[in-house]
Design a protein around this motif. Structure first.
Motif, PDB file in Angstrom:
ATOM      1  N   GLY A  62       0.818  -1.209   0.000  1.00 59.86           N
ATOM      2  CA  GLY A  62       0.000   0.000   0.000  1.00 59.86           C
ATOM      3  C   GLY A  62       0.850   1.257   0.000  1.00 59.86           C
ATOM      4  O   GLY A  62       1.961   1.274   0.530  1.00 59.86           O
ATOM      5  N   ASN A  64       0.814   5.083   1.342  1.00 59.84           N
ATOM      6  CA  ASN A  64       0.160   5.957   2.310  1.00 59.84           C
ATOM      7  C   ASN A  64       0.850   7.317   2.330  1.00 59.84           C
ATOM      8  O   ASN A  64       2.027   7.429   1.983  1.00 59.84           O
ATOM      9  CB  ASN A  64       0.201   5.322   3.700  1.00 59.84           C
ATOM     10  CG  ASN A  64      -0.614   4.048   3.772  1.00 59.84           C
ATOM     11  OD1 ASN A  64      -1.838   4.087   3.806  1.00 59.84           O
ATOM     12  ND2 ASN A  64       0.063   2.904   3.768  1.00 59.84           N
ATOM     13  N   ASP A  67       4.182   7.594   3.877  1.00 58.87           N
ATOM     14  CA  ASP A  67       5.364   7.202   3.094  1.00 58.87           C
ATOM     15  C   ASP A  67       5.994   8.416   2.424  1.00 58.87           C
ATOM     16  O   ASP A  67       7.224   8.555   2.375  1.00 58.87           O
ATOM     17  CB  ASP A  67       4.975   6.177   2.021  1.00 58.87           C
ATOM     18  CG  ASP A  67       4.476   4.883   2.616  1.00 58.87           C
ATOM     19  OD1 ASP A  67       5.115   4.380   3.558  1.00 58.87           O
ATOM     20  OD2 ASP A  67       3.448   4.365   2.144  1.00 58.87           O
ATOM     21  N   GLU A  88       2.636  -1.484   4.784  1.00 58.93           N
ATOM     22  CA  GLU A  88       1.697  -2.606   4.740  1.00 58.93           C
ATOM     23  C   GLU A  88       1.901  -3.397   3.456  1.00 58.93           C
ATOM     24  O   GLU A  88       2.332  -2.853   2.439  1.00 58.93           O
ATOM     25  CB  GLU A  88       0.260  -2.083   4.803  1.00 58.93           C
ATOM     26  CG  GLU A  88      -0.057  -1.136   3.646  1.00 58.93           C
ATOM     27  CD  GLU A  88      -1.399  -0.438   3.771  1.00 58.93           C
ATOM     28  OE1 GLU A  88      -2.268  -0.922   4.520  1.00 58.93           O
ATOM     29  OE2 GLU A  88      -1.582   0.605   3.097  1.00 58.93           O
ATOM     30  N   VAL A 146      -3.734  -0.427   6.906  1.00 57.32           N
ATOM     31  CA  VAL A 146      -3.691   0.956   7.381  1.00 57.32           C
ATOM     32  C   VAL A 146      -5.060   1.627   7.280  1.00 57.32           C
ATOM     33  O   VAL A 146      -5.567   2.177   8.262  1.00 57.32           O
ATOM     34  CB  VAL A 146      -2.628   1.766   6.619  1.00 57.32           C
ATOM     35  CG1 VAL A 146      -2.690   3.243   7.011  1.00 57.32           C
ATOM     36  CG2 VAL A 146      -1.225   1.209   6.891  1.00 57.32           C
ATOM     37  N   SER A 147      -5.676   1.591   6.110  1.00 57.20           N
ATOM     38  CA  SER A 147      -6.936   2.319   5.904  1.00 57.20           C
ATOM     39  C   SER A 147      -8.076   1.738   6.736  1.00 57.20           C
ATOM     40  O   SER A 147      -8.771   2.456   7.471  1.00 57.20           O
ATOM     41  CB  SER A 147      -7.317   2.317   4.424  1.00 57.20           C
ATOM     42  OG  SER A 147      -6.339   2.990   3.663  1.00 57.20           O
ATOM     43  N   THR A 150      -7.355   1.745  10.546  1.00 53.66           N
ATOM     44  CA  THR A 150      -7.622   3.083  11.078  1.00 53.66           C
ATOM     45  C   THR A 150      -9.122   3.336  11.212  1.00 53.66           C
ATOM     46  O   THR A 150      -9.589   3.856  12.230  1.00 53.66           O
ATOM     47  CB  THR A 150      -6.998   4.148  10.171  1.00 53.66           C
ATOM     48  OG1 THR A 150      -5.576   3.976  10.136  1.00 53.66           O
ATOM     49  CG2 THR A 150      -7.318   5.557  10.654  1.00 53.66           C
ATOM     50  N   ALA A 175      -8.341   6.868   0.665  1.00 48.60           N
ATOM     51  CA  ALA A 175      -8.384   5.473   1.108  1.00 48.60           C
ATOM     52  C   ALA A 175      -8.999   5.342   2.490  1.00 48.60           C
ATOM     53  O   ALA A 175      -9.877   4.504   2.720  1.00 48.60           O
ATOM     54  CB  ALA A 175      -6.968   4.888   1.091  1.00 48.60           C
ATOM     55  N   THR A 176      -8.577   6.182   3.430  1.00 44.44           N
ATOM     56  CA  THR A 176      -9.125   6.109   4.783  1.00 44.44           C
ATOM     57  C   THR A 176     -10.569   6.588   4.818  1.00 44.44           C
ATOM     58  O   THR A 176     -11.415   5.990   5.488  1.00 44.44           O
ATOM     59  CB  THR A 176      -8.272   6.934   5.759  1.00 44.44           C
ATOM     60  OG1 THR A 176      -6.940   6.403   5.781  1.00 44.44           O
ATOM     61  CG2 THR A 176      -8.843   6.892   7.162  1.00 44.44           C
ATOM     62  N   THR A 240      -9.201  13.723   8.648  1.00 40.68           N
ATOM     63  CA  THR A 240      -7.816  13.498   8.215  1.00 40.68           C
ATOM     64  C   THR A 240      -7.199  14.741   7.598  1.00 40.68           C
ATOM     65  O   THR A 240      -6.065  14.688   7.131  1.00 40.68           O
ATOM     66  CB  THR A 240      -7.758  12.354   7.183  1.00 40.68           C
ATOM     67  OG1 THR A 240      -8.509  12.728   6.018  1.00 40.68           O
ATOM     68  CG2 THR A 240      -8.324  11.067   7.736  1.00 40.68           C
ATOM     69  N   LYS A 344      -7.681   3.486  -2.525  1.00 39.86           N
ATOM     70  CA  LYS A 344      -6.349   2.999  -2.181  1.00 39.86           C
ATOM     71  C   LYS A 344      -5.436   2.964  -3.400  1.00 39.86           C
ATOM     72  O   LYS A 344      -5.831   2.552  -4.477  1.00 39.86           O
ATOM     73  CB  LYS A 344      -6.439   1.585  -1.583  1.00 39.86           C
ATOM     74  CG  LYS A 344      -5.168   1.128  -0.912  1.00 39.86           C
ATOM     75  CD  LYS A 344      -4.896   1.911   0.339  1.00 39.86           C
ATOM     76  CE  LYS A 344      -3.608   1.511   1.034  1.00 39.86           C
ATOM     77  NZ  LYS A 344      -3.380   2.250   2.274  1.00 39.86           N
TER      78      LYS A 344
END
Length: 350
Positions: A62, A64, A67, A88, A146-147, A150, A175-176, A240, A344
């Motif tokens: 993934g 993010n 990163d 991830e 992660v997404s 979370t 994504a989240t 976010t 994502k």
């Protein structure tokens, strides 16, 4: 200007190959050798697995926002150069240490690490791996840690969201954001108002389950939410973005509302007006998801297991917006920083 700077910092990927030494089988990895410079793809020599560790053949990783921040030197945790980004992955177990009992060679797994995942192979502690159920693909699985971890942690553990409540989600097409909408509507039976910065992103959020949407590039988020939720406001906010969007979302909360701070993608960290917390009995809380791995592993592990279970049951469905090859990693970063990504973004290692 930001796009121009990023293009200068992350042009087409520079491919660097190290010669194979002897009979050692090397693998490719994305390396940050200098902050704010392009990532390089290099051949890396594998190291032996320790007794409690597992070597995984990575299929997907993934991408993010963290990163990107860590490669700029702007993340809250600094990495020593050179390092490999990526938090991830999904893949197949290649080798296990002598003390590993949770997985075996050939098992399909997802895993998390403190970066280092954008590589064809990954060595992690057995505690950082979860087996992928039969009905979940490698591609779907890589979008979960992660997404969706979370989203589950924010809604279930922090905000304690109840059926029938209204949840406001900012950056709802990310994504989240989409994961929060998926979990809130399909698992927790809540109502979602999706807030995003374009009509296209709002439309995607509604297609993915949100009952209403707000394009906050067109005016006041607070006023728009009031028109949708009424003067009482929303019960839960998962934010976010930060900055002014956070403050407007905070003002949109109902009596005993809860706001969960997940990140600051907008680049500005707002100050919380404590009087508002007092007058409406509001709870403002943070969620640094990765820290649960160290501070409260049982809760962290439960969020991962829940994500896999929900996906296996068909209750959630990750939305994959784009997939890039490893040698296109800088294009993937640019895709995210230009705010073109929806859902994502994955790196394919196969």
């Amino acid at each position: 200007m930001a796009v121009v700077v990023w293009r200068r910092c992350f042009p087409w990927v520079r491919l660097c190959r190290r010669a194979l030494l002897g009979s050692i089988r090397h693998y490719r990895a994305a390396l940050c050798t200098e902050l704010k410079q392009p990532l390089a793809i290099e051949e890396v020599a594998p190291r032996p697995v320790r007794p409690h560790e597992v070597r995984v053949d990575v299929h997907f990783c993934g991408v993010n926002f963290a990163d990107i921040l860590v490669c700029r030197g702007q993340y809250q945790e600094k990495q020593h150069l050179p390092f490999t980004p990526g938090m991830e992955f999904s893949g197949t177990v290649l080798e296990t240490g002598t003390e590993v009992s949770t997985v075996k060679k050939g098992d399909r797994v997802i895993g998390v690490n403190k970066f280092n995942c954008m590589a064809e192979e990954q060595i992690v502690d057995q505690k950082a791996l979860w087996q992928i159920p039969e009905r979940v693909s490698f591609r779907e699985a890589a979008a979960l840690p992660v997404s969706y971890g979370t989203a589950i942690m924010a809604l279930e553990h922090r905000a304690c969201t109840r059926p029938g409540e209204t949840v406001l989600v900012t950056a709802a097409a990310g994504a989240t954001g989409l994961a929060v909408t998926d979990v809130a509507t399909k698992v927790l039976q809540a109502r979602v108002i999706a807030a995003a910065g374009s009509d296209e992103k709002c439309e995607l959020a509604v297609r993915r389950g949100a009952q209403a949407s707000v394009n906050y590039s067109r005016g006041s988020l607070k006023e728009a939410v009031r028109g949708l939720a009424g003067s009482g406001g929303v019960n839960v906010v998962v934010d976010t973005v930060g900055g002014d969007i956070f403050l407007e979302a905070l003002h949109s909360l109902a009596w005993e509302g809860r706001i969960v701070v997940v990140g600051f993608a907008g680049g500005t960290i707002a100050s919380v007006p404590a009087n508002l917390l007092l007058l409406k009995n509001i709870s403002a809380m943070g969620l640094y998801y990765g820290q649960y791995k160290n501070q409260n592993f049982p809760v962290f592990s439960k969020s991962m297991s829940s994500a896999l279970q929900y996906c296996q049951q068909g209750r959630i469905q990750p939305y994959i917006g784009a997939v890039f090859k490893l040698e296109e990693v800088n294009d993937a970063f640019l895709h995210v920083t230009q705010r073109r990504s929806m859902g994502k973004v994955l790196i394919s290692l196969k």
